[in-house]
Design an enzyme around this catalytic site. Sequence first.
Site, PDB file in Angstrom:
ATOM      1  N   ASP A  30      14.206   3.582 -14.446  1.00 31.17           N
ATOM      2  CA  ASP A  30      14.739   4.895 -14.096  1.00 31.17           C
ATOM      3  C   ASP A  30      14.378   5.177 -12.629  1.00 31.17           C
ATOM      4  O   ASP A  30      13.195   5.103 -12.268  1.00 31.17           O
ATOM      5  CB  ASP A  30      14.095   5.923 -15.036  1.00 31.17           C
ATOM      6  CG  ASP A  30      14.531   7.348 -14.753  1.00 31.17           C
ATOM      7  OD1 ASP A  30      15.277   7.568 -13.772  1.00 31.17           O
ATOM      8  OD2 ASP A  30      14.094   8.237 -15.515  1.00 31.17           O
ATOM      9  N   GLU A  80      -1.829  -4.669  10.224  1.00 34.73           N
ATOM     10  CA  GLU A  80      -2.184  -5.518   9.083  1.00 34.73           C
ATOM     11  C   GLU A  80      -1.361  -6.791   9.129  1.00 34.73           C
ATOM     12  O   GLU A  80      -1.755  -7.809   8.582  1.00 34.73           O
ATOM     13  CB  GLU A  80      -1.894  -4.754   7.779  1.00 34.73           C
ATOM     14  CG  GLU A  80      -2.243  -5.487   6.493  1.00 34.73           C
ATOM     15  CD  GLU A  80      -1.110  -6.371   5.943  1.00 34.73           C
ATOM     16  OE1 GLU A  80      -1.309  -7.008   4.918  1.00 34.73           O
ATOM     17  OE2 GLU A  80      -0.019  -6.438   6.553  1.00 34.73           O
ATOM     18  N   CYS A 112      -4.735  -0.477   6.675  1.00 37.08           N
ATOM     19  CA  CYS A 112      -4.002   0.701   7.171  1.00 37.08           C
ATOM     20  C   CYS A 112      -4.872   1.615   8.033  1.00 37.08           C
ATOM     21  O   CYS A 112      -4.379   2.606   8.578  1.00 37.08           O
ATOM     22  CB  CYS A 112      -3.415   1.477   6.002  1.00 37.08           C
ATOM     23  SG  CYS A 112      -2.421   0.438   4.920  1.00 37.08           S
ATOM     24  N   THR A 153       7.079   0.259  -2.814  1.00 39.86           N
ATOM     25  CA  THR A 153       6.275   0.935  -1.780  1.00 39.86           C
ATOM     26  C   THR A 153       6.246   0.126  -0.483  1.00 39.86           C
ATOM     27  O   THR A 153       5.365   0.315   0.349  1.00 39.86           O
ATOM     28  CB  THR A 153       4.835   1.221  -2.271  1.00 39.86           C
ATOM     29  OG1 THR A 153       4.159  -0.017  -2.494  1.00 39.86           O
ATOM     30  CG2 THR A 153       4.817   2.027  -3.545  1.00 39.86           C
ATOM     31  N   HIS A 234      -3.069   9.338   4.999  1.00 36.19           N
ATOM     32  CA  HIS A 234      -2.483   7.992   4.936  1.00 36.19           C
ATOM     33  C   HIS A 234      -1.501   7.975   3.762  1.00 36.19           C
ATOM     34  O   HIS A 234      -1.800   8.492   2.683  1.00 36.19           O
ATOM     35  CB  HIS A 234      -3.571   6.934   4.737  1.00 36.19           C
ATOM     36  CG  HIS A 234      -2.997   5.622   4.326  1.00 36.19           C
ATOM     37  ND1 HIS A 234      -1.984   5.013   5.027  1.00 36.19           N
ATOM     38  CD2 HIS A 234      -3.246   4.817   3.246  1.00 36.19           C
ATOM     39  CE1 HIS A 234      -1.653   3.884   4.430  1.00 36.19           C
ATOM     40  NE2 HIS A 234      -2.394   3.746   3.344  1.00 36.19           N
ATOM     41  N   LYS A 243      -1.584  13.688  -4.669  1.00 36.07           N
ATOM     42  CA  LYS A 243      -2.736  13.565  -5.586  1.00 36.07           C
ATOM     43  C   LYS A 243      -4.047  13.766  -4.815  1.00 36.07           C
ATOM     44  O   LYS A 243      -4.968  14.417  -5.284  1.00 36.07           O
ATOM     45  CB  LYS A 243      -2.755  12.178  -6.236  1.00 36.07           C
ATOM     46  CG  LYS A 243      -1.713  11.952  -7.324  1.00 36.07           C
ATOM     47  CD  LYS A 243      -1.802  10.508  -7.799  1.00 36.07           C
ATOM     48  CE  LYS A 243      -0.677  10.134  -8.756  1.00 36.07           C
ATOM     49  NZ  LYS A 243      -0.805  10.707 -10.083  1.00 36.07           N
ATOM     50  N   ASN A 278       6.039   2.703   3.228  1.00 33.28           N
ATOM     51  CA  ASN A 278       4.713   2.567   3.829  1.00 33.28           C
ATOM     52  C   ASN A 278       4.815   1.854   5.181  1.00 33.28           C
ATOM     53  O   ASN A 278       5.478   0.828   5.303  1.00 33.28           O
ATOM     54  CB  ASN A 278       3.801   1.765   2.885  1.00 33.28           C
ATOM     55  CG  ASN A 278       2.327   1.868   3.259  1.00 33.28           C
ATOM     56  OD1 ASN A 278       1.978   2.468   4.267  1.00 33.28           O
ATOM     57  ND2 ASN A 278       1.475   1.287   2.432  1.00 33.28           N
TER      58      ASN A 278
END
Length: 391
Positions: A30, A80, A112, A153, A234, A243, A278
């Site tokens: 989904d 990175e 990062c 991501t 970040h 979150k 990202n």
Amino acid sequence: MTTVGIDLISFYTPQYFLDLKTLAEKRGVDFNKFYTGLGQEKMAIPPPDEDIVTMAASAARPILDQTDPSEIELLLFGTESGVDQSKAAAMFAHGLLKLPTRCRGFEVKEACYAGTAALQLAIPWALRNPGKKALILASDIARYDLNSPGEPTQGAGAIAMLVGVNPRIMAIEPESGLYASDVMDFWRPNYRDEAVVDGKYSMRVYIAALEEAWRQYHALSGRGLADMARFCYHLPFTKMAEKAHVRLAKTAGVANLSPEDMEHQMGESLHYNRITGNTYAASLYEGLCSLLDNCTKDLAGKRVALFSYGSGCMGEFFSGILQADYRKHLYSAAHKNLLDNRTELTYQQYEDVFQLGCPTDGGDHTFAQYRTGVYRMKGISQHKRLYEALT
Ligand code: COA
């Protein structure tokens, strides 16, 4: 009092993207898992003739167009996804940007966190060299295995920041909360093009780093959440920052943040990452650009909180004060133009580019020309990367 910090800041992202609805359909999930669950809608895909060096140089070009290059005596490249085990990406960029030979350049690495490492190294240097500027480049291509949890991501982009005294955009404050710990949450062995990630563990370490770094910052500065006008995090994916912000508020004694509070405190900083994916070392500063470009309110004199996280791991909580007239010095129109005029890829085009890889045989290879910034990689010959400027 002499202030020091970000004098100019510019963002670049590749001009191709994959909509995560396309990926979701192909993977049989989904699309709301990506759009809502991760807070990501699109991921930037660099064409075969673009890499971290060309992206960084393209990000830096607008800054160089209004800066005397002889002022730049420090060039730090945080990444990175380095292109060489020995030669710093900074030196490739130094050539493309035609910087003077009197310059100290090198590459900085800690996943990062590398962009923040470079910025914090440049600050005491700038105070000691008040007539000079540091150019900070942070550029990355986020790559995970096809059909892995990390795949949605992915992303790509670069930030360029000019750092000096009496900055036009943001003065960085001296207090920092720091969290260093030897953990394996995300890493990329030298023999792999794709990162390995323990995503759920990484999310937990990110939060632990944030809580500890905040406690230190709070103890050192005496400041609380109410002293911050906005928060930038970040951004491995935008839901992570949401979150994190809820957790930070709880740690700082704010039990319930309303959706309006969340939107007000951090919403503008998420717009760009949601449609680029990202950008690793660049991502916190992409978030800062997103905030500065999209906030309709003048934040001059206000404090912005910044949380940088690099897996492995390193976390830092610090802050900056936006300067009077900072809005006159942004590249908001150029960023909008770039993001509004990208080309959407089909799933097959995305996978074809992903599988292409870089030639490793030491032969002569010329790369087809795609839509790029003002710099591109024209080929590889005898194991040497060949770059060119398009203007
Ligand atoms: N509609 C809305 N939300 C949905 C959904 C749907 N149909 N299906 C799932 N979701 C939600 C889940 O509930 C979850 O949200 P929650 O964490 O708030 O509960 C979210 O979408 C992700 O789903 P999940 O099953 O946890 O995803 P995953 O196991 O496939 O992987 C990551 C998610 C983030 C762990 C993975 O993408 C990853 O590892 N990314 C790389 C992270 C990284 O780069 N870390 C290093 C730097 S910090």
